[in-house]
Design an enzyme around this catalytic site. Structure first.
Site, PDB file in Angstrom:
ATOM      1  N   ASP A 109       0.805  -1.232   0.000  1.00 49.36           N
ATOM      2  CA  ASP A 109       0.000   0.000   0.000  1.00 49.36           C
ATOM      3  C   ASP A 109       0.835   1.277   0.000  1.00 49.36           C
ATOM      4  O   ASP A 109       0.280   2.371  -0.047  1.00 49.36           O
ATOM      5  CB  ASP A 109      -0.901   0.056   1.250  1.00 49.36           C
ATOM      6  CG  ASP A 109      -1.931  -1.048   1.275  1.00 49.36           C
ATOM      7  OD1 ASP A 109      -2.110  -1.714   0.248  1.00 49.36           O
ATOM      8  OD2 ASP A 109      -2.565  -1.235   2.330  1.00 49.36           O
ATOM      9  N   LYS A 161       1.226   4.190  19.914  1.00 50.02           N
ATOM     10  CA  LYS A 161       0.335   5.326  20.180  1.00 50.02           C
ATOM     11  C   LYS A 161       0.684   6.041  21.491  1.00 50.02           C
ATOM     12  O   LYS A 161      -0.125   6.094  22.423  1.00 50.02           O
ATOM     13  CB  LYS A 161      -1.117   4.863  20.186  1.00 50.02           C
ATOM     14  CG  LYS A 161      -1.563   4.311  18.839  1.00 50.02           C
ATOM     15  CD  LYS A 161      -3.019   3.888  18.836  1.00 50.02           C
ATOM     16  CE  LYS A 161      -3.406   3.359  17.463  1.00 50.02           C
ATOM     17  NZ  LYS A 161      -4.792   2.887  17.403  1.00 50.02           N
ATOM     18  N   ASP A 217       0.465   5.797   2.997  1.00 44.88           N
ATOM     19  CA  ASP A 217      -0.209   4.506   2.876  1.00 44.88           C
ATOM     20  C   ASP A 217      -1.525   4.786   2.163  1.00 44.88           C
ATOM     21  O   ASP A 217      -2.412   5.433   2.713  1.00 44.88           O
ATOM     22  CB  ASP A 217      -0.443   3.923   4.272  1.00 44.88           C
ATOM     23  CG  ASP A 217      -1.208   2.607   4.251  1.00 44.88           C
ATOM     24  OD1 ASP A 217      -1.967   2.359   3.291  1.00 44.88           O
ATOM     25  OD2 ASP A 217      -1.074   1.824   5.204  1.00 44.88           O
TER      26      ASP A 217
END
EC number: 2.7.7.13
Length: 359
Positions: A109, A161, A217
């Site tokens: 991707d 994260k 992406d």
């Protein structure tokens, strides 16, 4: 040298386009996504590309077969009978990859400048088992962040994260490994990012190189369109001769020479128009991809939209807000489509005022 491209799954994020074609052969800027990667690999001497596939491999093979001769590269296929994650495919393709040389691994991707020569040189210079490309992001709290030594690129750890700032570099989905990595991986569902990379970092065997330039992406429609804009702007600085110019063009715009743009249109910025399309007079296109064989009627206004192959759009149609039309969709005159996702072979005769999937 060899390379493995993780073609993987069903492309659900890019539906309805992937209901007609596997995602890697959906055209991005008028070229199949995977060809951007394969052509870049060819330029630095890769002579065999292995595709790890588990969805419609026969379509992939039929599409890519002519390019083997054209590019002078061997394309092999490693078929997953069950999904193996992002590491399992390396073990499955072990016999194809293990020739004693480093090999590249890519997520299918990814769109960027693909600086493979620089990545190879850096990998050889540090002597570790693996090197990953990292890219800088504005909001690192949304990603897994790579923490590394600035002086030599050695990766210390990964933080998923983070709520407290630890860095702003993330995994860009492009790697190079020594064959010894194959001893770490079994042919079973395994995450290279969550299982293999932390172990390599703990052994001081994983390094990173920062990617300069654009990266995206493009596996879902909004990012596909954003990535298209980044790619076209890169072309503008590096290969401007490939881009359209003239009256009614606000660059960067890429138009296949076989397509017809009638007088009075205003095209761009950030538009790609594939082969054998007709854009009728007075139409306005912004931040939009028009795939092969599509006709757009007079005086339509289309922004932030992907229009699938062989579709027809009527006159005075307005589309926006990341609308995506599958293959062979027909939209009647004077309709408004706001964020619609329309499956292939549909005829639309009434407006779609709010984001909706049309089955």
């Amino acid at each position: 040298m060899k390379a493995l491209i993780l073609v993987g799954g069903f492309g659900t994020r890019l539906r309805p386009l992937t209901l007609s074609k596997p995602k890697p052969i959906v055209e991005f800027a008028n070229k199949a996504m995977i060809l951007h990667q394969i052509e870049a690999l060819c330029k630095i001497g890769v002579n065999e590309v292995v595709l790890a596939v588990n969805y419609r491999p026969q379509l992939m093979s039929q599409y890519l077969e002519p390019y083997e001769k054209k590019l002078g590269i061997k394309i092999s296929y490693s078929h997953e009978t069950v999904p193996l994650g992002t590491a399992g495919p390396l073990a499955l393709a072990r016999d194809l990859l293990n020739d004693g040389e480093p090999f590249f691994v890519l997520n299918s991707d990814i769109i960027c400048d693909f600086p493979f020569a620089d990545l190879l040189a850096f990998h050889k210079s540090h002597g570790g088992e693996g090197t990953i490309m990292v890219t800088k992001v504005e909001e690192p709290s949304k990603y897994g962040v790579v923490v590394y030594k600035e002086e030599n690129g050695q990766i210390l750890k990964f933080v998923e994260k983070p709520q407290v700032y630890v860095g702003n570099k993330i995994n860009a989905g492009v790697y190079i490994f020594n064959p010894t990595i194959l001893d770490r991986i079994q042919p079973k569902p395994t995450s290279i990012e969550k299982e293999i990379f932390p172990a390599m970092a703990a052994d001081s065997q994983l390094y990173c190189m920062q990617l300069e330039g654009f990266w995206m992406d493009v596996g879902q429609p909004k990012d596909f369109l954003s990535g298209m804009g980044l790619y076209l702007n890169s072309l503008k600085s590096k290969q401007p001769e490939l881009l359209a110019t003239g009256n009614g063009i606000i660059g960067p715009v890429l138009i296949d020479p076989s397509s017809v743009i009638e007088p009075g249109c205003l095209i761009g910025p950030n538009v790609t128009i594939g082969p054998n399309c007709v854009i009728q007079e007075g139409t306005r296109l912004v931040n939009t991809t028009v795939l092969e064989g599509t006709t757009i009627g007079k005086n339509s206004w289309i922004k932030s939209t992907i229009i699938g192959w062989n579709s027809s759009i009527g006159k005075w149609v307005r589309m926006e807000n990341t609308s995506v039309l599958g293959e062979d969709v027909h939209v009647s005159d004077e309709l408004y489509i706001n964020g619609g996702k329309i499956l292939p072979h549909k005829s639309i005769t009434s407006s779609i005022p709010e984001p909706e999937i049309i089955m």
